[in-house]
Structure formats: structure tokens, C-alpha cells
Enzyme design. Sequence first.
Site, mmCIF file in Angstrom:
data_model
loop_
_atom_site.group_PDB
_atom_site.id
_atom_site.type_symbol
_atom_site.label_atom_id
_atom_site.label_comp_id
_atom_site.label_asym_id
_atom_site.label_seq_id
_atom_site.Cartn_x
_atom_site.Cartn_y
_atom_site.Cartn_z
ATOM 1 N N GLU A 167 -0.966 -8.449 9.302
ATOM 2 C CA GLU A 167 -1.070 -7.462 8.218
ATOM 3 C C GLU A 167 0.268 -6.950 7.682
ATOM 4 O OE1 GLU A 167 -3.802 -4.338 9.254
ATOM 5 O OE2 GLU A 167 -5.503 -5.694 9.297
ATOM 6 N N GLU A 360 -9.860 -10.465 12.546
ATOM 7 C CA GLU A 360 -10.304 -9.123 12.948
ATOM 8 C C GLU A 360 -11.500 -8.709 12.116
ATOM 9 O OE1 GLU A 360 -7.370 -5.960 12.883
ATOM 10 O OE2 GLU A 360 -5.858 -7.257 13.790
HETATM 11 C C1 FCB Z 1 -6.101 -3.354 11.689
HETATM 12 C C2 FCB Z 1 -5.013 -3.619 12.713
HETATM 13 C C3 FCB Z 1 -5.472 -3.446 14.136
HETATM 14 C C4 FCB Z 1 -6.427 -2.293 14.297
HETATM 15 C C5 FCB Z 1 -7.537 -2.381 13.286
HETATM 16 C C6 FCB Z 1 -8.581 -1.297 13.415
HETATM 17 O O1 FCB Z 1 -5.513 -2.926 10.505
HETATM 18 O O2 FCB Z 1 -4.514 -4.916 12.570
HETATM 19 O O3 FCB Z 1 -4.332 -3.317 14.938
HETATM 20 O O4 FCB Z 1 -5.750 -1.110 14.236
HETATM 21 O O5 FCB Z 1 -7.010 -2.347 11.994
#
Ligand code: FCB
Length: 456
Positions: A167, A360
Amino acid sequence: MSFPSGFVWGAATSSYQIEGAAATDGRGPSIFEPWSTHPGNVYLNHTGAKAADHYHHVEEDVGLMGQIGLKAYRLSVSWSRVLPDGLLHGGRGVNAAGLGWYDRLIDELLKAKITPWVTLFHWDLPQALQERGGWMNRDIAGWMADYAAVVVDRLGDRVKHWITINEPQVFIKFGYGDAMLAPGLKLSLDQQVHAAHQCLRAHGAACQAIRAHANAPPSVGWAPIGRTDYPVSETPENIEAARAGVCGVLTPDLWNNTWFADPVCKGSYPEDGLRLFGAANAPKIEPGDMELIRQPIDFYGVNIYDGRAVKMGSGGKPEVVAFEDGHAQTAFRWFITPPALRWGPRLLYERYGVPIVVTENGLSNVDWVMDDGKVHDPQRVDYTKRYLRELKKAIADGTDVRGYFHWSLMDNFEWAAGYRERFGLIHVDYPSGKRTVKESAKWYRTVIESNGGNLG
Ligand code: FCB
């Protein structure tokens, strides 16, 4: 219908959020040490000093991954645990104890038949590098390449899947622009653009280093946020509105996909962004930069939690459709929007043609160990089921999706929100370190066993 054969089912974490042991075995400070100990930066002044203490629970935690039936585990390496001041040359060099800890973790995973997916950089920049300018310093591409080489030299005989950076939109915009994350800077857009450019160069340099140091062809990708707009209803016009949002730079800031992904996948910054940012904010590109940034990637990781519903407005411009009153939210007050997991992967795949891995997806929930000793979290089951059904639709639409990593394996330090938000499949009682596998994790096991066939 189940998912394609060989689909990767996993869960994800990151180093600073779970490891703890912040000053153990020679780890150097990261930017999160000064930042989180500064009063007011983190909810109730929590820090990641102990976190889930994963550093001292490796065998137990890998055992729990086995119980959940995970096929893969996405972890990140703490740069300052491996190179305490971030540098291979001209600094303290390699911290053998820190690197050795990852070595043992990888062996444990392989013993349990869990495939490691290793992220090199998940926000915890060594503080010593920040003091040299961090992402503002052009040298960071070389620092990152050196660090990648050290890690791959040690783990690359067993680790095949690598993620360079997590990110960049978030750690540059929120860390260097909005002071919401470490290191807490408030830089102007032109400076953020400069930092983002160095970050993209570092990604490219890391890709090269991984390939140069791996002893068998590795699989290399990255994990940007998959900022998602989805059509409020599936008319061709609304789909184009969603595409305009996912594949456009619509606001003069770094909160978008293409400012980062066009250089990585196409070798140039997007025209609309260049126009919108203007000459004053244009990146200073030196000869060879764009070639360095555009390294082939084997997969495109997307981190997707939510999205916005959009429609095509009357003037041919996309418009955001407000959620109805009371629209479902997670404990974090993030809107629950399952179609984001169909349209984000699909629209990014249509633009770039790179296989997608959901690196994620998940939610924070109000979880506690209940009177019967269990953590009942039906919200997590429902959320995940609905999102995965949409991911299935993306695949049916023709999107090449290779895997899904639930965020997170275990409850952890959620950056500025500290320990308030619980994202885990495993509950962590922080004072005692006791783990409890949540009911959702038992359900996730059945999803994995049926390769998603039980999702309906
Ligand atoms: C993302 C991050 C991760 C975590 C999630 C909830 O932005 O990559 O580390 O904090 O959100």
C-alpha cells in the site's frame, strides 16, 4: 461452483503489527517507535512494542494456522530487524539473530505445509533511514535492493512468493502527507509525488534484486490498495463510471490506483494525473527511472476492504451514490460493500492483464472470549462469505484471480487505532498472550477444504 484448482487460500499479517519484541535480539527502531510513543498519535497511546508477541509464539501460531487449514501465509519482514539501521553497506550491516528468526519461521511454515508469501516492506521503515530522508532520498532504491538481496539470499531457497511493498498510497499519503501514520509528516503534494516516485523506483529495484538472488524463478508482485468504485447497478454506463474511478486520477492527491500502477505495469504516469497535478507537482524523472519501475510482475496484489457505489451522471461524469441510511458497517465504521471484491479485481485485471491475488480483505469486529470460552463472530463469517461470492463472480467474468488472503490471521496492532480494532481469525488476549481460534476461523477451514464450494 468452487474456485479454480490450485487457488491459494491464506491469511495475512505484518511484522510491526504482530511481532512485538521491538528491542529484542538486536532489532533497530522503525519509524513506528518514535511515532507511536508520541502521545496522541495512537488510540489510548498503544504501541507495537509487544503487540501479539508473535516473536515468542512462532510454533504455537504456526500450529494454529495448521488447525485453520491455511494453504498459505502472508507475512512481512521487519527491515530493521534484519538491518538495524537499514543499511547493508556503511552501517551496522546484517543482524544475524533477526534474520535467523525469519529463517526458523519459514522452516516452521514449511514443516506445516503452509506456503510462505513474504512482503519485504509493510510500512515499518528503519528509523535510521527516515533520518536520512526516507522515501524522499533517491538512494532508497539502492537501500531497498540491498535489503531485498539479504533477505532473498537467506530465505530464497525456500520462499518462492515475494511482495515488494504494501500500500504505497497509504504510507506515502497518510505517513508523508496527512500525518495520520508514521513518520507523521505533512508534506505538500509535489513532495509526496517525489516520495512516491522513489518508492516506485524502490519497488523496481527490489523486483530486480529478488530475481537476481533467487535460486529458482520466483513469483514477484506487489500489494497496493485496490481503491474500488463499483457500479450501483450493472448497466454498461454504470460499469464505465466504476472504471473511470478505479482507472482514473480524479482528485489532486495520491488516493488512486493508476498513479502507482501505470508506472509499474505500463512504464508511464497516467496522463489524467499529470494534467490534474500540473507541472508544479510533476515527478522529476531521471533517465532510466521508468525502465527501473516497470519490472515484470507475476501477480498484482489487491488489498480491498470497501468501495463506493457509483453511477454515470448526466454529464458523462461518474457520480458517487450515497449509501442508504443505516448501511451495514464494520466495528471500524467501514462500509460493508461486497461488490468491491468483484469490481476491483476485475477492472484492474482488464486494465493491466496481470493475474490478481487478493492480498488483504477482512473486517474488524467487536470480538471477545465469551462465557463458553469461544469467540462467536458471525459477522466475520457473513462478511467474508458475501465478499468471496463476489470474488467468484469476478472469476466467472473472466478475471484471473489466483488467491485470497484474509486480513488478518490474528488480532493485532491496527496502527493509529492501536488494539481497539480486532481483525483476526484468532483472538489475542494481549496481557496474557493467550490465543483463541475464533468460530469464523473454523468456518474458514471449511471454505478452504471445499475450495470455496460451500459459499453458495
Ligand atoms: C491495510 C493495511 C494492514 C491493515 C489493514 C486493516 O490498509 O495494509 O496493515 O492495517 O489495512
